[in-house]
Write an enzyme that holds these catalytic residues in place. Structure first.
Site, PDB file in Angstrom:
ATOM      1  CE  LYS A  61       2.693  -0.188   5.778  1.00  0.00           C
ATOM      2  NZ  LYS A  61       2.835  -1.495   6.435  1.00  0.00           N
ATOM      3  CB  SER A 311      -2.052   5.191   9.037  1.00  0.00           C
ATOM      4  OG  SER A 311      -3.123   4.699   8.242  1.00  0.00           O
TER       5      SER A 311
END
Length: 409
Positions: A61, A311
């Protein structure tokens, strides 16, 4: 979860991602690419992990958040930024803002895990706790933006966010040029869209496949309808991909470029997290483990070499404990049993001795003596055992029955 659509709506091209890569130099790490011998043997071709769980803030992110905030005008930067998130996006926005000298306010739901709240504060954001669910938190953040002029930093539905996430795709091609398939978890779609643009622009022969949790799979019906569709409920342990409606910008890209979206069960996710921890020695959150879950549930479905994008690795320790136990049960390595014994001295010791013969590790023992279902001289015992797999579970049950015990579960 629903979000406002950015205005104006524009797409993302390779030059945007290359520009983002230059912008992120010295900010985001080029994360490691690690091979998985176990999965390579299971799939029959090389499998590699792209370890975004080792990125700064513990997830991908930061990439998108930094590119988005860096692209603001001086006037917008002076007004500050605001975001709403229960975890990864919050931390990415907080660190990106601090690095760029921009004031950040992050709204988080009241029940957000304490380690994620603390990390967001430590990265420099002012944290405001509001709402019981992310939708309520999001509404509060948008009101704050309207009232103060702060720029709302969307978690996935903005071209700059997607361009930043797409740098993961460029790194994959640099680190594994022979890649055949890339598996990536999909929530709102920012990461998958960015990777798809990067990959299909340079290597259209490489397949890019999204992975969603069965209980929060908004993309299959949306792709079938040709437009973003909101699902009524989104239930999954994988909070990072628990999004009820695809973003407009990423959906347009995914609808055009992605080679498909598959779904995985909660058992698949917990087994995948356990595998990452045990075999790869990597702490991965459920959303980050979703590509591994797809490989475990469909080992013959993907052309190799395969790159699975891990991720993120921000998982609350309490949730981790529950997931690992669930994963052990799904893998046949955790067994719960109930049976009845005569309520007399030595009965429990005899039961434990029978279990030791079959090498079952007793984790917990519970007794019930007062229940109308029990006879006057009976006691019910609940056992939680660590086993070696499904075959061993069957051996344990068989050994107990042979010893004269009635196994009820």
């Amino acid at each position: 979860m629903s979000f406002r659509t950015p205005d104006p709506l524009r797409t993302v091209i390779l030059d945007d991602i290359r520009g983002a890569q230059k912008m992120l130099s010295g900010v985001a790490r080029t994360t490691a690419m690690e091979g998985s011998r176990y999965l390579s043997q299971l799939v029959g071709s090389p499998v590699h992990f792209k370890c975004e769980n080792l990125q700064r803030t513990g997830s991908f992110k930061l990439r998108g958040a930094y590119v988005r905030i860096a692209g603001l005008s001086p006037e917008q930067r002076a007004a500050g930024v605001v975001a709403a998130s229960a975890g990864n996006h919050a931390q990415g926005v907080a660190l990106a803002s601090t690095l760029l000298g921009v004031r950040s306010t992050v709204f988080m739901p009241v029940g957000a895990p304490l380690p994620k709240v603390a990390a967001t504060r430590e990265y420099g954001a002012e944290v405001r706790m509001h709402g019981q669910v992310v939708d309520e938190t999001l509404a509060a953040a948008q009101r704050y933006a309207d009232d103060t002029g702060a720029v709302f930093i969307h978690p996935f539905d903005h071209p700059d966010i997607i361009a930043g996430q797409g740098t993961v795709g460029l790194e994959i091609l640099e680190q594994c040029p022979e890649v055949g398939t890339i598996l990536v978890g999909v929530g709102g779609g920012g990461l998958a869209a960015g990777i798809a643009v990067a990959i299909k622009s340079l290597r259209p022969d490489v397949r890019v496949v999204g992975v969603q949790a069965e209980g929060a799979a908004s993309y299959p019906p949306s792709l079938a309808a040709g437009r973003p569709v909101t699902i009524e409920t989104a239930q999954t342990m994988a909070d990072g991909i628990k999004v009820g409606r695809p973003g407009d910008v990423p959906f347009a890209i995914i609808n055009q470029l992605l080679d498909g979206v598959v779904t995985v069960s909660e058992d698949d996710l917990s087994s995948a997290l356990l595998l990452c921890l045990e075999r790869a020695k990597l702490v991965v959150e459920p959303a980050g483990a979703s590509p591994v879950a797809a490989l475990l549930s469909r080992p013959d479905a993907f052309e190799g070499p395969v790159v699975a994008v891990l991720s993120g690795g921000n998982v609350d320790p309490v949730l981790m404990q529950r997931i690992l136990r669930h994963g052990m049960a799904a893998a046949g390595r955790y067994l719960s049993l109930r049976l009845r014994l005569a309520d007399r001295p030595g009965a429990l010791a005899a039961l434990l001795a029978a279990l030791s013969v079959v090498d079952a590790n007793v984790l917990d023992v519970g007794h019930v003596r007062t229940d109308p279902r029990l006879g006057l001289t009976e006691v019910e015992v609940e056992l939680h055992l660590e086993t070696k797999g499904p075959e061993h579970c069957s051996e344990v049950r068989a050994a107990l029955r042979e010893a004269g015990y009635t196994v009820m579960t």
